[in-house]
Design an enzyme around this catalytic site. Structure first.
Site, PDB file in Angstrom:
ATOM      1  N   SER A 100       0.688  -1.190  -0.010  1.00 59.39           N
ATOM      2  CA  SER A 100      -0.037   0.093   0.021  1.00 59.39           C
ATOM      3  C   SER A 100       0.814   1.017   0.022  1.00 59.39           C
ATOM      4  O   SER A 100       0.471   2.325   0.877  1.00 59.39           O
ATOM      5  CB  SER A 100      -0.930   0.016   1.163  1.00 59.39           C
ATOM      6  N   SER A 101       1.857   1.343  -0.663  1.00 59.12           N
ATOM      7  CA  SER A 101       2.557   2.526  -0.873  1.00 59.12           C
ATOM      8  C   SER A 101       1.849   3.683  -1.400  1.00 59.12           C
ATOM      9  O   SER A 101       2.031   4.841  -1.222  1.00 59.12           O
ATOM     10  CB  SER A 101       4.091   2.319  -1.697  1.00 59.12           C
ATOM     11  N   ASP A 133      -7.334  -0.119   2.740  1.00 60.53           N
ATOM     12  CA  ASP A 133      -6.057   0.581   2.849  1.00 60.53           C
ATOM     13  C   ASP A 133      -6.032   2.112   3.846  1.00 60.53           C
ATOM     14  O   ASP A 133      -5.162   1.965   4.747  1.00 60.53           O
ATOM     15  CB  ASP A 133      -5.264   0.684   1.752  1.00 60.53           C
TER      16      ASP A 133
END
Ligand code: NG1
Length: 376
Positions: A109-110, A154
């Site tokens: 989840s950058s 996220d």
């Protein structure tokens, strides 16, 4: 100057079911996106990135920000800017410098971390306030700006995680329920070295899944004479998993497999949360293994490298392992007793990375349950 830190996350279990409205069980990790920012006195936002792969980018905050070309990193910041500008009409922009120790396209989840960091920087710079739950939901919808039909996992965990805990995230209504990760448990993340670029090639394969799940749900609900059950949660409340799987036999083979993943994964989330609360490492590990098989065989989002990593982690003494995040590449998460972690890490370096010539790289690491995003 202020700094916002937005962590990456590893999803422990509950994969590809957030967009079906079913609970998931991720934790935030120590690696993060850091954004140093200062307010501007106009609507421009100027971004630079310490990583030379990501060139500077400027945009004007408005309720309709033109996207950069598909795949451009700034689209996640643009998504945050547009979403907030729709909610708060007169926002001023920021000058921001981005640094990150989160691997890109690795299922950690950058991209959502960048989106959340940008949103918090803009809100802070404008002294604008919004409740955390509203912000989570706003940003989950906002990330669709980049063209993915993702769920809300996220953004929720990046904003709402508690240090030392994993969190069950329920949707409709959104809420987070933390469970402490037992002291003797160690989660390990290992990258497959296959890039899962959701803004690129994996996007179509990803977006196909929510459509298939929706169609499968509709057909099963009709088959059960419950056409008004418009969510998986309603179906699961009305019938047992066995009854649902039985009703799904009339679906095409592909839809039946997708459906089976969703309903069995939903069950595993509840069991995994209970196993963690009771400190049952072996039981949690077995659920990770079952989740991986389901994602590989029924949901078809694994690949040879992920399967190999999962096997190697287990052979090295992990209690269980599975692909984490959207799949199609990215990373695995493995669970082991903290004493076993050095040998699992060593085995993966020796047997997966060294033969690929990257044995000394930073591709496998321990993941510590961390706090959510914060501005300082
Ligand atoms: P990642 O791993 O970041 O590609 C995506 C979705 C999640 C969830 C997972 C699969 C976004 C922002 N994230 O995560 O909502 O559906 O896949 O469980 O679209």
């Amino acid at each position: 100057m202020n700094v916002v830190r937005a962590p990456g996350r590893v999803n422990l279990i509950g994969e590809h079911i957030d967009y079906c409205g079913l609970p998931v069980f991720p934790m935030a990790i120590g690696r993060s996106v850091r954004m140093t920012f200062q307010p501007r006195a106009n609507r421009e936002t100027r971004l630079t990135n310490r990583d030379p792969r990501f060139p500077p980018s400027d945009f004007t905050l408005s309720d309709s920000i033109p996207p950069a070309p598909a795949g451009d990193w700034s689209n996640y910041a643009r998504a945050a800017g547009q979403t907030l500008a729709q909610r708060f009409p007169d926002l001023w922009g920021v000058d921001a410098l981005v640094e990150s120790d989160l691997p890109i396209a690795a299922g950690l989840s950058s991209s959502s971390a960048l989106l959340v960091a940008t949103a918090l920087a803009i809100l802070h710079a404008n002294s604008a306030s919004i409740s955390p739950l509203e912000l989570m939901e706003l940003l989950a919808r906002g990330e669709r700006y980049v063209g993915t039909a993702g769920g809300g996992m996220d953004q929720a965990i990046i904003l709402g995680a508690q240090a030392g805990c994993a969190s069950r995230i329920d949707f409709h209504p959104l809420r987070l329920t933390p469970t402490a990760v037992p002291a003797g448990w160690q989660f390990i993340v290992a990258q497959s070295l296959v890039h899962a670029e959701k803004s690129g090639a994996a996007r179509q394969a990803y977006n196909e899944r929510p459509r298939q799940c929706d169609e499968a749900r509709r057909l099963v609900a009709t088959r059960l004479g419950r056409p008004d059950d418009t969510t998986y949660a309603a179906l699961l409340a009305a019938a047992s998993v066995e009854e649902l799987l039985d009703a799904s036999r009339t679906l095409s083979a592909v839809l039946a497999r997708r459906f089976r993943h969703v309903v069995t994964e939903g069950t595993r989330v509840r069991q995994a949360e209970a196993a963690m609360a009771a400190g049952e490492l072996t039981a949690f590990g077995a659920l990770l293994d079952a989740s991986h098989r389901s994602l590989r065989d029924d949901y078809e989002v694994s690949c040879a490298e992920l399967d190999q990593l999962v096997e190697l982690a287990r052979e090295a003494g992990a209690a269980g392992a599975r692909l984490t995040g959207a799949g199609f590449g990215g990373s695995i998460v493995a669970l082991c007793n903290v004493d076993r972690a050095p040998s699992v890490l060593a085995a993966l370096r020796e047997r997966f990375y060294a033969p690929r010539g990257v044995g000394g790289g930073d591709y496998v690491f321990t993941a510590e349950p961390s706090a959510g995003a914060e501005v300082s």
